[in-house]
Each structure stands twice: as C-alpha cells, then as structure tokens.
Design an enzyme around this catalytic site. Structure first.
Site, PDB file in Angstrom:
ATOM      1  N   ASP A 131       0.804  -1.230   0.000  1.00 34.52           N
ATOM      2  CA  ASP A 131       0.000   0.000   0.000  1.00 34.52           C
ATOM      3  C   ASP A 131       0.833   1.275   0.000  1.00 34.52           C
ATOM      4  O   ASP A 131       0.341   2.343  -0.327  1.00 34.52           O
ATOM      5  CB  ASP A 131      -0.951   0.009   1.209  1.00 34.52           C
ATOM      6  CG  ASP A 131      -0.217  -0.217   2.540  1.00 34.52           C
ATOM      7  OD1 ASP A 131       1.019  -0.350   2.526  1.00 34.52           O
ATOM      8  OD2 ASP A 131      -0.886  -0.274   3.584  1.00 34.52           O
ATOM      9  N   HIS A 132       2.098   1.176   0.364  1.00 36.59           N
ATOM     10  CA  HIS A 132       2.922   2.386   0.465  1.00 36.59           C
ATOM     11  C   HIS A 132       3.607   2.710  -0.870  1.00 36.59           C
ATOM     12  O   HIS A 132       3.494   3.792  -1.404  1.00 36.59           O
ATOM     13  CB  HIS A 132       3.990   2.211   1.546  1.00 36.59           C
ATOM     14  CG  HIS A 132       3.489   2.378   2.946  1.00 36.59           C
ATOM     15  ND1 HIS A 132       2.526   1.578   3.497  1.00 36.59           N
ATOM     16  CD2 HIS A 132       3.831   3.261   3.924  1.00 36.59           C
ATOM     17  CE1 HIS A 132       2.286   1.957   4.746  1.00 36.59           C
ATOM     18  NE2 HIS A 132       3.079   2.981   5.025  1.00 36.59           N
ATOM     19  N   ASP A 171       4.029  -1.332  11.232  1.00 37.94           N
ATOM     20  CA  ASP A 171       3.565   0.010  10.897  1.00 37.94           C
ATOM     21  C   ASP A 171       2.985   0.604  12.176  1.00 37.94           C
ATOM     22  O   ASP A 171       2.221  -0.057  12.882  1.00 37.94           O
ATOM     23  CB  ASP A 171       2.488  -0.035   9.811  1.00 37.94           C
ATOM     24  CG  ASP A 171       2.223   1.356   9.291  1.00 37.94           C
ATOM     25  OD1 ASP A 171       2.766   1.712   8.226  1.00 37.94           O
ATOM     26  OD2 ASP A 171       1.495   2.108   9.964  1.00 37.94           O
ATOM     27  N   ARG A 215      -0.314  12.723  10.297  1.00 34.10           N
ATOM     28  CA  ARG A 215       1.003  13.312  10.577  1.00 34.10           C
ATOM     29  C   ARG A 215       1.261  14.492   9.658  1.00 34.10           C
ATOM     30  O   ARG A 215       0.959  14.414   8.466  1.00 34.10           O
ATOM     31  CB  ARG A 215       2.117  12.274  10.351  1.00 34.10           C
ATOM     32  CG  ARG A 215       2.068  11.209  11.386  1.00 34.10           C
ATOM     33  CD  ARG A 215       3.185  10.203  11.253  1.00 34.10           C
ATOM     34  NE  ARG A 215       3.111   9.339  12.409  1.00 34.10           N
ATOM     35  CZ  ARG A 215       3.492   8.072  12.442  1.00 34.10           C
ATOM     36  NH1 ARG A 215       4.014   7.517  11.365  1.00 34.10           N
ATOM     37  NH2 ARG A 215       3.374   7.382  13.536  1.00 34.10           N
ATOM     38  N   SER A 250       6.822   7.052  12.949  1.00 33.18           N
ATOM     39  CA  SER A 250       6.774   5.779  12.225  1.00 33.18           C
ATOM     40  C   SER A 250       7.533   4.660  12.945  1.00 33.18           C
ATOM     41  O   SER A 250       8.469   4.895  13.702  1.00 33.18           O
ATOM     42  CB  SER A 250       7.391   6.008  10.846  1.00 33.18           C
ATOM     43  OG  SER A 250       7.931   4.825  10.338  1.00 33.18           O
ATOM     44  N   ARG A 306       9.335   2.577  11.301  1.00 29.59           N
ATOM     45  CA  ARG A 306      10.360   2.119  10.354  1.00 29.59           C
ATOM     46  C   ARG A 306      11.670   1.785  11.066  1.00 29.59           C
ATOM     47  O   ARG A 306      12.300   2.646  11.672  1.00 29.59           O
ATOM     48  CB  ARG A 306      10.566   3.153   9.242  1.00 29.59           C
ATOM     49  CG  ARG A 306      10.984   4.516   9.696  1.00 29.59           C
ATOM     50  CD  ARG A 306      10.931   5.538   8.556  1.00 29.59           C
ATOM     51  NE  ARG A 306       9.552   5.910   8.282  1.00 29.59           N
ATOM     52  CZ  ARG A 306       9.151   7.088   7.824  1.00 29.59           C
ATOM     53  NH1 ARG A 306      10.038   8.019   7.544  1.00 29.59           N
ATOM     54  NH2 ARG A 306       7.880   7.348   7.610  1.00 29.59           N
TER      55      ARG A 306
HETATM   56  C1  MIC Z   1       4.079   6.299   8.373  1.00 27.21           C
HETATM   57  O1  MIC Z   1       2.897   6.612   8.453  1.00 27.21           O
HETATM   58  O2  MIC Z   1       5.005   7.028   8.769  1.00 27.21           O
HETATM   59  C2  MIC Z   1       4.432   4.947   7.749  1.00 27.21           C
HETATM   60  C3  MIC Z   1       5.067   5.224   6.458  1.00 27.21           C
HETATM   61  O3  MIC Z   1       3.266   4.220   7.549  1.00 27.21           O
HETATM   62  C4  MIC Z   1       5.340   4.239   8.735  1.00 27.21           C
HETATM   63  C5  MIC Z   1       5.920   3.001   8.222  1.00 27.21           C
HETATM   64  C6  MIC Z   1       7.085   3.205   7.295  1.00 27.21           C
HETATM   65  O4  MIC Z   1       7.900   4.090   7.526  1.00 27.21           O
HETATM   66  O5  MIC Z   1       7.173   2.445   6.342  1.00 27.21           O
HETATM   67  C7  MIC Z   1       4.712   3.929  10.086  1.00 27.21           C
HETATM   68  O6  MIC Z   1       3.798   4.597  10.482  1.00 27.21           O
HETATM   69  O7  MIC Z   1       5.200   3.043  10.792  1.00 27.21           O
HETATM   70 FE1  SF4 Z   2      -0.007   4.788   5.111  1.00 31.63          FE
HETATM   71 FE2  SF4 Z   2       1.303   5.436   7.338  1.00 31.63          FE
HETATM   72 FE3  SF4 Z   2      -0.139   7.248   6.020  1.00 31.63          FE
HETATM   73 FE4  SF4 Z   2      -1.361   5.331   7.291  1.00 31.63          FE
HETATM   74  S1  SF4 Z   2      -0.113   6.921   8.201  1.00 31.63           S
HETATM   75  S2  SF4 Z   2      -1.822   6.043   5.233  1.00 31.63           S
HETATM   76  S3  SF4 Z   2       0.021   3.607   6.999  1.00 31.63           S
HETATM   77  S4  SF4 Z   2       1.699   6.217   5.274  1.00 31.63           S
END
Ligand code: MIC
Ligand code: SF4
Length: 641
Positions: free
Chosen positions: A64-65, A119, A379, A533, A535
């Site tokens: 999905d990313h 995630d 965010r 995140s 990550r």
């Molecule tokens: C995000 O919302 O920051 C992400 C991208 O979903 C991350 C995961 C990632 O960095 O791949 C998260 O929330 O953990």
């Molecule tokens: Fe995707 Fe993270 Fe954004 Fe949710 S917050 S839509 S999981 S990138």
C-alpha cells in the site's frame, strides 16, 4: 481488583513476565501484518531465521505504500513480497486492494486477539477491540516465527466520553482534542482505553480513526470495548462469527481518567509541523488553501467518503484548490461507485487517487512551494509531504471538504447541513485481491530483484567505546527526520547503502558523510526521540553509518525497541542538564558497558572536558544480551529467544 480491557487481553496472551506497569511482559501474538515499505526488510529477516511456515493464526503482507512504480524497484519488491508470502504461509494483499489498516479492520481484525504490525498505525485495530501494536520489522519477523512480542507493561489511561457529536464535528476532532490536551508525548508508556456512554454513538470506523491517531500521542496502543456496535460492523462485513463481547470490569483501575463531553467539541485543526499543534478551525478561518487531500488510514472509510461526497454533491471546488481523494480500500471504492457517490466526488473537480497511502507518505501529490495543504491524515511532520516548505494542516474530512469548496480554511459548521449518512446493512465483500499462501510452500521460488541488498552487519559491544557525537538534535525528532520517506527514497527500503545517503537529510544533509568519516558515532537527542513511524530503517541506517549509541532525554517506544534490535545502545541522560553541556563533534568514551548495562547506568566521559556524566538504561536481561551480541538477528542466530 478488576481488569481493564487491555489487561484482560494481555493476561490471556501472557507468555512470561508480570503485569506490573514498567516490567517487561512477553505476549503471544495471534496475527501479524506488514506493509511493503517495512515488509521487505521484515521478510528478509524472517528468512534468515530459517523457519518454513509462519506460526501465527493469521499473517498478511499488504502492499500500500510503494505503489507508484517509477522504476523496477517497487515492482520487484512487490514480486518478492508475493512470493515470500506464498512460500511461508502469509496472505498477500495485492497493490490497489487498499491501505493495510483499513483492509485489516474490514476483513481480518478480531476483538480480543493480539496483532502486531510493522507500521505504527497498527493500533487502528483497537477500534474493533483488538489489542494491536506497531512494531519494528524484526519484532514482526520473530512473532511470525512463533516468538513472543516483548513490551514494557503500560500504564492504563481512560478517556470517558459523554454526550454525542454535533453535526460536522467528527471522530477526527476527538483525536485532535486529545492531542491538544496530552501532546505528542502525553500517551508515552500508556494504553488509552475509550469508554463511557458516548462511545455507543461512535461507529467502528469512527472508533478506528481515534485508535489510529492514538499513535500520535506516543501511546503503546489504544482500544475500544467490543460491543453491539462492533457486532453490527462485523455483521456488515459478513463476519458476525468473529464477534466476542469485551469490556473493562466496573472496578478496573486507571492511572489517569480524561473526561470529554462530545457535545461540547468543535472542529479542530493541527497546524504545521506537529499533530499536537492543535487549535479550533474557526480561529484560522480565511487562510488560503492550495491543496486538500482526503484519505489515509485515519480517514478513508466508506463513512468518511460518503460524508465528503454529500458535501461536494452538486458543487465545484474552488479554482485555486487541488483536491485528492484516496479511498482506503477497494471495498470503499467499489461501494462509492455502486451508490453513485463517486460521481458526485468526481463532478466536484476532485482527483481520484489509488486506494493506497499516497500523499500521506509523500508518494506523489506534494504541495506547491510553501503551499498550504489540508489533509485528513495523521502526521504533518516537516518535509513528509515531499515539499520541504509545504504547510500541512491535519483536519477532518468535513473540514477538508468545506475548505476545498471555499478555497479557504473553513469551519464546516458554517456550511449547509447535509442529510444524515447511514451505512449500508451489508458491505460489498470481495477478497479476490487477497491471495492465500501456497498449501505447500516448498516448491515456491522466492523472486528477488537487484534492489535487495545485503542486510547491514552490526557490531557487538566491547568493554569501552570511544565515540564522536556526530549529530546533536532537539526535542521530538521523528523517524521521518532520521530516515525520510517520499517517492524518491521509499523504493530503496531494502537497499540500506542507498538509503543511507538521505539519513537526517531534513536536519543536516552532511550527516551521512560525517558519520561514516567518524567511525563509531553517537547521536545526542532531546526528548521523545524517534517518535512517529515504526520504520526500523531509522535504526538500521544509522547503524550502517557507524552509530553505536543514542543519548537522549527520552525515547519513543517503538524506536527504542528498534535501536536495541539493531544493536544500538539507547541511553537517557541521568541528568537532563548534561544535554546542554554537550556539543556536536565532541568525543565521548563509554566505560564498562556490560557492567553499566547490568547496573542500569553507564559512565560517559567527555574527552574534551574530562567531565563524567551518566546515561541510564533500564534494560531487561534479554535486551542486554541482544545489545551485547550486536542486535536481535545476531542474538537469534546465537540461539537466543
Ligand atoms: C508512516 O505513516 O510514517 C508509515 C510510512 O506508515 C510508517 C511506516 C514506514 O515508515 O514504512 C509507520 O507509520 O510506521
Ligand atoms: Fe499509510 Fe502510514 Fe499514512 Fe497510514 S499513516 S496512510 S500507513 S503512510
């Protein structure tokens, strides 16, 4: 003494540990999820464990990313994920099927079960009464292999809701109000439980918006009871059989209780660049808007989209605004199409994006230079949109739609009322984009592309360690600062050497070169270091660049765990004033590391001034062993559990 909902689920899944707040507990995990941006690493780690088939009740890999596919990298990663999932007993949700948290809520989440996901917004499942945690990829890999998930037993907070929301005031506004009250650090070390008579007025998608954004409080997770509302939701998804009732005991004890009367709330907005920078929407009325984005795992349910469609119906968006709509799942999109709401959205001038994370993670649709972007996301960290000077505000879908129509930040309560939206009694169920794993994975060939590079090697700790303070940063540094995402960088999540060129790019583009030149390095951080995140790249990449230790005023939970898993020592200043005395570039020496870890404090000598100060570390014996052998993978290879 009675138990909270979370305590009941923890007790039912306890592998070891005692449930006193602050002690370590190990939990049995029923379900896991990964998404592609963190998943490639998680499955590479799983493969190194040499386990044929996952041992969970249900595991799934979502894509999905990274769905843009501007080159071979993402497509190769999708192919790797599809084949590695088929081989090892993991379901695979194809690109376009939707955002992991939305699809999981609709199709797979179950009240009373435990879920960990690579995630940070995995707590979305709490909207269904599921105990769900965001975790680093390595922890998810271990859970897939049947290992326990270790957390520090959290405190319990309760948000007691009374009243009901007025028209145009939404679950998102409840989340923003709580962020205003508690801040991005306010939930650290706690599970937030939602209760009180007001919850009966909130549907599961609304509850999920709230548990999703609980992540921004720094909370370990958030959870709602499982009640008649939950049952009705599961029924619409053809999953009534997954329902179990779940509530806290009448005499359950909470460390903090926050009362919110839903009827008194108004539309709220988080200003750049932090989700807790919250004010009332009407206080910003008249600010010109360049872009509006509706979607993300926070606000992309059918309910959200139907409300937006009703507001846009028969109207056209302001000429200066570009509006994007990303439905959270194929189910949401199909149902919007079936009932004609999609036509109303498109007729307004909106641009339809894929059912994916998209703009939320800077995957396209970046705002113009200095542009004001209103987003229904969770965010708004600096640079996350892909435009460094973009001004990102977080709002509800209703505020977003109202502002897209007027071209200015607009309180939706000033708009004409829309008819009440009711959800259909049954949803369009089509799981054909979720591929089950092969019955016998032994003949499945795992296909790897050239973008998958070797996993970086971490070093074990010796007795003393001389390090250079390569970077000093302030409070609330997010993992988006440490390891940015976005369309240019995300495709390289399984290529640590390439990714490393962008480490701390928003703070100091010279960091990667300086860190490499320094050899062993340390980062000096403020409070809540590593929020955001999950990550693990925000730990793996600094490790690759030679960072051995981070000394900060405090850490965010998932990032601290990721640092330990990567073999980086997280230390907190015993005396926060020592932070002020340190300068970037200073040379430090950590002495008697193993002894210090066991004692909970490590002596650090500033080589320039000769002054000794202490870094505290409350590490369990298991964490000490992990660190001493240079990270979780080394520890697992050496037979550690
Ligand atoms: C995000 O919302 O920051 C992400 C991208 O979903 C991350 C995961 C990632 O960095 O791949 C998260 O929330 O953990
Ligand atoms: Fe995707 Fe993270 Fe954004 Fe949710 S917050 S839509 S999981 S990138």
């Amino acid at each position: 003494m009675g138990k909270t909902i979370a305590q009941k689920i923890i007790a039912a899944h306890l592998v070891s540990g005692d449930m006193t707040p602050g002690s370590e507990v190990a939990l049995r995990i029923d379900q896991t999820l990964t998404q592609d941006a963190t998943g490639t690493m998680a499955y590479l780690e799983f493969e190194t464990m040499g386990i044929d088939r996952v041992k969970t009740e249900f595991s799934i890999a979502y894509v999905d990313h990274n769905t843009l596919q501007c080159g071979f990298e993402n497509a190769d990663d999708h192919r790797y994920l599809q084949t590695v999932a088929a081989k090892h007993g993991v379901h695979f949700s194809r690109p376009g099927n939707g955002i992991c948290h939305q699809v999981h809520l609709e199709r797979f989440g179950k009240p009373g079960k435990t879920l960990i996901g690579s995630d940070s917004h995995t707590p979305t499942g709490g909207g269904l009464g599921m105990l769900s945690f965001g975790a680093g990829g390595m922890d998810v890999a271990v859970a897939m292999g049947g290992g326990a998930y270790y957390i520090t037993m959290p405190k319990m907070f309760k948000v007691h809701l009374t009243g009901s929301l007025r028209p145009f005031v939404t679950a998102k506004d409840v989340s923003l109000e709580l962020l205003r009250i508690l801040s991005v650090k306010g939930g650290v070390g706690a599970i937030v439980e939602w209760g009180g008579p007001g919850i009966a007025t909130l549907s599961v998608p609304e509850r999920a918006t709230i548990t999703n954004m609980g992540t921004e409080l720094g909370a370990t997770t958030s959870i709602f009871p499982s009640d008649e509302v939950t049952k009705a939701f599961l029924k619409t998804q053809g999953r009534e059989g997954d329902y179990i009732p779940l509530e806290s005991d009448g005499d359950a004890v909470y460390d903090r209780i926050i009362e919110i009367d839903l009827s008194t709330l108004k539309p709220m907005i988080a200003c750049p660049h932090s989700p807790d920078n919250v004010v009332a929407v009407d206080s910003l009325k008249g600010v010109k808007v360049d872009q509006v984005c509706i979607g993300s795992c926070t606000n992309s349910s059918l309910l959200d989209m139907l409300k937006v469609a009703a507001m846009l119906k028969g109207k056209t968006i302001a000429p200066g605004v570009s509006l994007s709509i990303s439905p959270g799942s194929r189910q949401v999109l199909s149902m919007l199409a079936q009932c004609g709401a999609l036509t109303d959205i498109l007729a307004s001038g909106a641009r339809l994006l894929e059912c994916a994370c998209g703009p939320c993670i800077g995957m396209g649709f970046s705002p113009s230079s200095g542009g004001v972007s209103l987003r229904t996301f969770n965010r708004n960290f600096l640079g996350r949109s892909g435009t460094k000077d973009g001004q990102v505000y977080l709002v509800s879908p209703e505020t977003a739609a109202a502002s897209a129509l007027t071209g200015y930040i607009t309180d939706p309560m000033t708009m004409e009322p829309i008819p009440a939206i009711s959800l259909p009694e049954s949803f369009c169920i089509d799981d054909s984009a979720v591929l089950p794993p092969a019955e016998d994975g032994s003949s499945v060939e795992v296909l790897r592309g050239p973008n998958i590079k070797e996993f970086p090697k971490s070093k074990a700790f010796s007795q003393n360690l001389a390090v250079e303070a390569v970077l000093k940063v302030g409070d609330n540094i997010t993992t988006d600062h440490i390891m940015p995402a976005g369309a240019k960088i995300l495709p390289y999540r399984s290529n640590i050497p390439h990714l490393s060129k962008f480490c701390f790019e928003v703070c100091d583009p010279s960091f990667p070169e300086r860190a490499k030149a320094a050899g062993d390095g340390v980062i000096i951080g403020g409070s809540n270091y590593g929020q955001g995140s999950s990550r693990e790249h925000a730990a793996l990449v600094p490790m690759y660049l030679g960072i051995r230790c981070v000394i900060a005023k405090s850490f965010a939970r998932i990032h601290a765990a990721n640092l330990i898993n990567a073999g980086i020592l997280p230390l907190t200043f015993e005396n926060p004033e020592d932070y002020d005395a340190l300068e970037q570039g200073c040379k430090l020496e950590l002495t008697d590391i193993a002894g210090g870890m066991a004692a909970g404090r490590i002596a650090i000598k500033d080589q320039n001034t000769g002054k000794v100060f202490y870094g505290s570390c409350e590490l369990t014996q298991r964490q000490q062993k992990i660190l001493l052998c240079g990270g979780l993978l080394n520890y697992t290879k050496e037979g550690g559990q």
